[in-house]
Write a protein that holds these residues in place. Structure first.
Motif, PDB file in Angstrom:
ATOM      1  N   VAL A 145      10.091   5.739   6.782  1.00  0.00           N
ATOM      2  CA  VAL A 145      11.415   5.462   7.331  1.00  0.00           C
ATOM      3  C   VAL A 145      12.274   6.728   7.349  1.00  0.00           C
ATOM      4  N   ILE A 146      12.253   7.455   6.230  1.00  0.00           N
ATOM      5  CA  ILE A 146      13.122   8.635   6.164  1.00  0.00           C
ATOM      6  C   ILE A 146      12.619   9.745   7.083  1.00  0.00           C
ATOM      7  N   LEU A 147      11.303   9.873   7.214  1.00  0.00           N
ATOM      8  CA  LEU A 147      10.783  10.909   8.103  1.00  0.00           C
ATOM      9  C   LEU A 147      11.241  10.647   9.539  1.00  0.00           C
TER      10      LEU A 147
ATOM     11  N   SER B 218       4.427  19.408  -1.838  1.00  0.00           N
ATOM     12  CA  SER B 218       4.661  18.176  -2.597  1.00  0.00           C
ATOM     13  C   SER B 218       4.430  18.286  -4.106  1.00  0.00           C
ATOM     14  N   PRO B 219       3.435  19.071  -4.586  1.00  0.00           N
ATOM     15  CA  PRO B 219       3.341  19.194  -6.052  1.00  0.00           C
ATOM     16  C   PRO B 219       4.590  19.828  -6.658  1.00  0.00           C
ATOM     17  N   LEU B 220       5.188  20.767  -5.908  1.00  0.00           N
ATOM     18  CA  LEU B 220       6.412  21.412  -6.400  1.00  0.00           C
ATOM     19  C   LEU B 220       7.566  20.412  -6.439  1.00  0.00           C
ATOM     20  N   LEU B 221       7.647  19.577  -5.405  1.00  0.00           N
ATOM     21  CA  LEU B 221       8.718  18.572  -5.374  1.00  0.00           C
ATOM     22  C   LEU B 221       8.595  17.645  -6.573  1.00  0.00           C
ATOM     23  N   ASP B 222       7.344  17.222  -6.856  1.00  0.00           N
ATOM     24  CA  ASP B 222       7.137  16.341  -8.002  1.00  0.00           C
ATOM     25  C   ASP B 222       7.551  17.016  -9.296  1.00  0.00           C
ATOM     26  N   ARG B 223       7.298  18.319  -9.349  1.00  0.00           N
ATOM     27  CA  ARG B 223       7.584  19.028 -10.584  1.00  0.00           C
ATOM     28  C   ARG B 223       9.084  19.218 -10.783  1.00  0.00           C
TER      29      ARG B 223
ATOM     30  N   THR C  94       0.832  -1.208   0.000  1.00  0.00           N
ATOM     31  CA  THR C  94       0.000   0.000   0.000  1.00  0.00           C
ATOM     32  C   THR C  94       0.865   1.256   0.000  1.00  0.00           C
ATOM     33  N   VAL C  95       1.899   1.267   0.830  1.00  0.00           N
ATOM     34  CA  VAL C  95       2.832   2.395   0.786  1.00  0.00           C
ATOM     35  C   VAL C  95       4.236   1.842   0.600  1.00  0.00           C
ATOM     36  N   ARG C  96       5.128   2.708   0.119  1.00  0.00           N
ATOM     37  CA  ARG C  96       6.523   2.312  -0.002  1.00  0.00           C
ATOM     38  C   ARG C  96       7.282   2.791   1.233  1.00  0.00           C
ATOM     39  N   TRP C  97       8.434   2.228   1.504  1.00  0.00           N
ATOM     40  CA  TRP C  97       9.123   2.449   2.772  1.00  0.00           C
ATOM     41  C   TRP C  97       9.691   3.855   2.911  1.00  0.00           C
TER      42      TRP C  97
ATOM     43  N   SER D 199       1.169  13.573  -0.866  1.00  0.00           N
ATOM     44  CA  SER D 199       2.613  13.346  -0.807  1.00  0.00           C
ATOM     45  C   SER D 199       3.133  13.216  -2.227  1.00  0.00           C
ATOM     46  N   PRO D 200       4.420  13.483  -2.435  1.00  0.00           N
ATOM     47  CA  PRO D 200       4.953  13.405  -3.797  1.00  0.00           C
ATOM     48  C   PRO D 200       5.030  11.964  -4.295  1.00  0.00           C
ATOM     49  N   ILE D 201       5.295  11.816  -5.584  1.00  0.00           N
ATOM     50  CA  ILE D 201       5.215  10.503  -6.214  1.00  0.00           C
ATOM     51  C   ILE D 201       6.577   9.916  -6.546  1.00  0.00           C
ATOM     52  N   THR D 202       7.454  10.712  -7.135  1.00  0.00           N
ATOM     53  CA  THR D 202       8.726  10.110  -7.565  1.00  0.00           C
ATOM     54  C   THR D 202       9.602   9.806  -6.348  1.00  0.00           C
ATOM     55  N   ASN D 203      10.478   8.815  -6.495  1.00  0.00           N
ATOM     56  CA  ASN D 203      11.286   8.340  -5.379  1.00  0.00           C
ATOM     57  C   ASN D 203      12.081   9.458  -4.725  1.00  0.00           C
ATOM     58  N   PHE D 204      12.767  10.242  -5.551  1.00  0.00           N
ATOM     59  CA  PHE D 204      13.637  11.262  -4.990  1.00  0.00           C
ATOM     60  C   PHE D 204      12.814  12.351  -4.304  1.00  0.00           C
ATOM     61  N   ALA D 205      11.674  12.706  -4.907  1.00  0.00           N
ATOM     62  CA  ALA D 205      10.806  13.713  -4.306  1.00  0.00           C
ATOM     63  C   ALA D 205      10.285  13.220  -2.960  1.00  0.00           C
ATOM     64  N   GLN D 206      10.000  11.917  -2.852  1.00  0.00           N
ATOM     65  CA  GLN D 206       9.523  11.367  -1.587  1.00  0.00           C
ATOM     66  C   GLN D 206      10.598  11.469  -0.513  1.00  0.00           C
ATOM     67  N   ILE D 207      11.848  11.233  -0.922  1.00  0.00           N
ATOM     68  CA  ILE D 207      12.949  11.303   0.036  1.00  0.00           C
ATOM     69  C   ILE D 207      13.085  12.735   0.564  1.00  0.00           C
ATOM     70  N   VAL D 208      13.065  13.705  -0.339  1.00  0.00           N
ATOM     71  CA  VAL D 208      13.216  15.104   0.059  1.00  0.00           C
ATOM     72  C   VAL D 208      12.052  15.528   0.954  1.00  0.00           C
ATOM     73  N   TYR D 209      10.845  15.120   0.543  1.00  0.00           N
ATOM     74  CA  TYR D 209       9.627  15.442   1.295  1.00  0.00           C
ATOM     75  C   TYR D 209       9.735  14.940   2.737  1.00  0.00           C
ATOM     76  N   ALA D 210      10.104  13.677   2.913  1.00  0.00           N
ATOM     77  CA  ALA D 210      10.157  13.089   4.247  1.00  0.00           C
ATOM     78  C   ALA D 210      11.279  13.720   5.061  1.00  0.00           C
ATOM     79  N   PHE D 211      12.397  13.969   4.398  1.00  0.00           N
ATOM     80  CA  PHE D 211      13.547  14.548   5.088  1.00  0.00           C
ATOM     81  C   PHE D 211      13.212  15.947   5.607  1.00  0.00           C
ATOM     82  N   LEU D 212      12.607  16.773   4.755  1.00  0.00           N
ATOM     83  CA  LEU D 212      12.267  18.140   5.150  1.00  0.00           C
ATOM     84  C   LEU D 212      11.157  18.156   6.198  1.00  0.00           C
TER      85      LEU D 212
END
Lengths: 451, 311
Positions: B205-207, B290-295, B198-201, B248-261
């Motif tokens: 985890v990063i948050l 998050s839309p900006l991160l995805d973009r 349902t969700v990816r790690w 929440s953002p969709i792409t892997n890298f955007a998800q990492i940045v989102y959780a980290f921030l």
């Protein structure tokens, strides 16, 4: 051996063994019907022009449609007998096309053949003309004229020929059976092309859910020069040209470019076998292997004459097991729906799948929840959910900026979408529209020049 | 013969929106069960009321707006349960109802309904309730675990008192909202979300890792860092709210940045803010981004490789 693959992708019908269980262990058998309807438009590019008329007697392998230019291949009679009609029939996707109907006399009288002999000794210069004369097109489903693929000018070079035995589409087992039962022919076809193009690296790529085929092909390549088998991970669309090339060579076909731009050529296993038939026996392409499965009583892998009518084929397979709701040529990920069962098979028809009424029901779209499953699935790395928004608004400029033209229409995103959104259909619509626009622009520019 | 004609693909994954929502509901059950076990009948009432109100609000809106009723996709039920789990067990009934209607009607439906809301409805509702009725929202009680003779005692959140042991925090023997009380139950929920796909790690985890690291950096104490991730709503927020698909953002890298921030903002608010409410605002702020991160952090697209590898 290290298994290779590409990034992302999906596992369609994984729990149902990709829908291949009912036919994977069935040997290929021949079926020849009473009447065939042979379309003149079986290749990408210009359709052939019929050169026979009603009442003519034709032989097997006789040219009944002449190629129209370089981007075209001739069409041959697949049975001997009397021409019943030369008329237009409906096609899949395009408008009506000319077709020749032949009543089979079951005498199986062939035209005189001109074999070129062993693939290891044939004059390399004669191979590609023989391929065109035999009417060979890509048999994995795309029906691109093979001789065009193998002809490249202006300094382009080829260093790798990949034989596509991935068969990543659901339901299909035709290539698998061919690899098991006719492995030497595939290697022969590959060798003929390697010699014609002076390439010394041939790779036969097979997914790891077909290890029996891997074994058969490995045996067949023993002692053959420059040819090896590469096991691939089972994943859709592993057999996509771009995906195969990246997995095997590490190179990406540039956006808008062709495989030859990265020195690769990809040929389907069926195409290779057809090339071997053309070179060794001088036989044109008049039959192919087709998997018939789904809601039919006796699913089968059949060797069919080109132009065999779907209804006859279903009859040969014991008839419909349930009321059919949908019939399509090809696998379930990219297959083309038939309007009725009177459609004859083409050179590219690798499967006929019958769905019952329940399987054929489509669900309404529900809102996109931005789950990202489409993005995680896309083998190209696109953002399908964003392209869909642009395409639905007919904002083709925005769709273009989101790289819709790089979409390979594999259907992975639409398969994964939990909201059942019509992603791939939207992209096809946008791609067709943009391509038509570009063509119109080009034509207008040309017209201006002439004035 | 009448055959259906459609464009490919002709098959679809069995995973539908409804099924994904069902997985989230199942993943929330351990936390809900532990909340009810810890706080008793009042917690059950709050959860039930939040669920019923959210579903009613969604149904009413769709009826009034003459939209197709999509209550069956279970998304409103998920919002209701998450909102309920975000409230203290002593929350008055009217506050639960107001929160639910605000979440569904204002945050979700006014912005276009499922998929178009830019904030997590449950979280935004929590923020509004917190601003409106701070006393009710921070009226935490010590879990009673149905022990006879033990009265519920009002206390401050452990972040304010810094009194609880790590083990107490982990097992849920501390005061807090209904859902965040047992970290073990939340981790069980995370496991369900990961196993069902349902969700990816990445986001959860990063948050949590980000909160841990930043707290360590800013306080210089690993104990304080461990305390930070086990107390308050960090774990619940990371697992169930930061992972909301829509916000929440969709792409892997955007998800990492989102959780980290998000983790960084949570720590900054907790360390330097005037009151301990980092998780809510940390995640809400990143929802907006998050839309900006995805973009700006798209995936690499096939076919734009710079150089061609040699054979």
């Amino acid at each position: 051996m290290q298994k290779k693959t590409f990034r992302r992708g999906i596992h369609p019908l994984h729990s149902a063994h990709e829908g291949k269980t009912s036919t994977r262990n069935l040997e290929i058998r021949d079926y020849v019907s009473d009447t065939v309807i042979i379309s003149m438009a079986m290749n990408i590019g210009a359709p052939a022009k019929p050169v026979v008329k009603k009442g003519d007697q034709v032989l097997v392998g006789q040219v009944i449609g002449e190629a129209q230019g370089f981007m075209s291949v001739p069409v041959h009679a697949s049975v001997s007998g009397e021409v019943l009609a030369v008329e237009q029939i409906p096609s899949l996707g395009a408008g009506p096309q000319m077709a020749v109907t032949i009543k089979n006399d079951f005498a199986d009288n062939w035209v005189e053949l001109h074999p070129l002999g062993s693939v290891e000794h044939v004059d390399p210069a004669k191979v590609i003309p023989a391929i065109q004369a035999a009417g060979i097109t890509g048999m994995g489903g795309a029906s691109f004229p093979t001789h065009v693929k193998l002809t490249f000018g202006n300094g382009k070079t080829c260093d790798t020929i990949i034989v596509n035995g991935a068969e990543c589409e659901t339901h299909l087992t035709a290539d698998y059976r061919l690899m098991l039962e006719n492995s030497t022919r595939i290697v022969d076809g590959l060798r003929a092309v390697m010699r014609a193009l002076n390439v010394n690296n041939g790779v036969i790529a097979i997914e790891d859910n077909k290890m029996e085929a891997v074994a058969a092909m490995q045996k067949a390549v023993q002692g053959r020069e420059g040819v090896r088998v590469q096991v691939m991970r089972t994943k859709y669309p592993q057999g996509g040209e771009k995906q195969l090339i990246e997995a095997i060579t590490g190179r990406q076909v540039p956006s808008g470019g062709l495989p030859i731009d990265v020195h690769a050529v990809v040929l389907n296993v069926g195409t290779c076998a057809a090339i071997a038939d053309a070179v060794i026996d001088g036989k044109p392409l008049i039959s192919r292997i087709t998997t018939v499965t789904g809601a039919v009583r006796k699913p089968a892998n059949l060797r069919l004459r080109i132009g065999t009518i779907t209804e006859d084929i279903i009859g040969e397979c014991g008839g419909y097991a349930e009321t059919p709701g949908k019939i399509f040529f090809g696998g379930a990920m990219t297959g083309m729906c038939l309007p009725n069962d009177q459609m004859p098979i083409f050179k590219s028809t690798n499967g006929i799948v019958v769905f019952n009424e329940k399987e054929s029901k489509s669900k309404d779209e529900s809102p996109c929840i931005h789950c990202g499953r489409c993005v995680a699935a896309c083998p190209i790395g696109l953002n399908p959910y964003q392209i869909k928004v642009a395409a639905d608004k007919s904002d083709f400029e925005a769709a273009k900026k989101l790289h819709v033209m790089d979409c390979i229409l594999c259907g992975s995103c639409a398969y994964m979408c939990p909201s059942r959104r019509w992603l791939t259909p939207s992209f096809k619509f946008a791609k067709d529209h943009i391509a038509a626009e570009a063509k119109a622009k080009q034509a207008a520019a040309k017209g201006g020049e002439q004035k | 013969m009448s055959l259906r004609i459609s464009t490919a693909p002709h098959v679809h994954s069995p995973v539908t929106t409804q099924r994904l929502m069902l997985y989230v509901l199942i993943a929330l059950l351990p936390a809900a069960a532990m909340g009810v076990y810890a706080f008793g009948f009042s917690a059950l009432l709050v959860l039930g009321l939040a669920c019923v109100s959210c579903v009613c609000a969604e149904f009413l809106w769709q009826k009034i707006a003459r939209q197709p009723v999509r209550v069956g996709d279970l998304s409103a039920l998920v919002t209701g349960l998450i909102l309920g789990l975000n409230l203290p067990p002593t929350a008055p009934w009217w506050m639960v109802v107001i929160g639910s209607f605000f979440a569904i009607m204002i945050v979700k439906q006014l912005f276009g309904g499922l998929g178009d809301n830019f904030l997590n409805p449950a979280l935004a509702a929590r923020a509004v309730l917190l601003a409106s009725w701070p006393v009710h929202m921070t009226h935490y009680v010590t879990p009673t675990f149905f022990k006879a003779g033990v009265d519920a005692v009002a206390t401050a959140t452990p972040l304010a008192t810094k009194g609880a042991s790590l083990m107490e925090l982990f097992l849920g023997q501390i005061p807090g909202t209904i859902g965040e009380v047992s970290k073990a139950a939340i981790l069980a929920g995370l496991l369900i979300l990961l196993v069902t796909g349902t969700v990816r790690w990445r986001i959860p985890v990063i948050l949590v890792a980000s909160v841990f690291c930043w707290t360590w950096v800013l306080t210089g104490s690993p104990d304080a860092a461990l305390m930070a991730i086990l107390s308050g709503g960090v774990l619940f927020g990371a697992v169930f709210m930061a992972t909301d698909y829509v916000t929440s953002p969709i792409t892997n890298f955007a998800q990492i940045v989102y959780a980290f921030l998000a983790g960084l903002i949570i720590v900054l608010i907790r360390q330097y803010g005037s009151y301990p409410e980092g998780v809510t605002y940390g995640i809400l702020l990143m929802n907006i981004a998050s839309p900006l991160l995805d973009r700006f952090l798209p995936q690499r697209i096939y076919g734009y490789q710079k150089e061609v590898k040699k054979a």
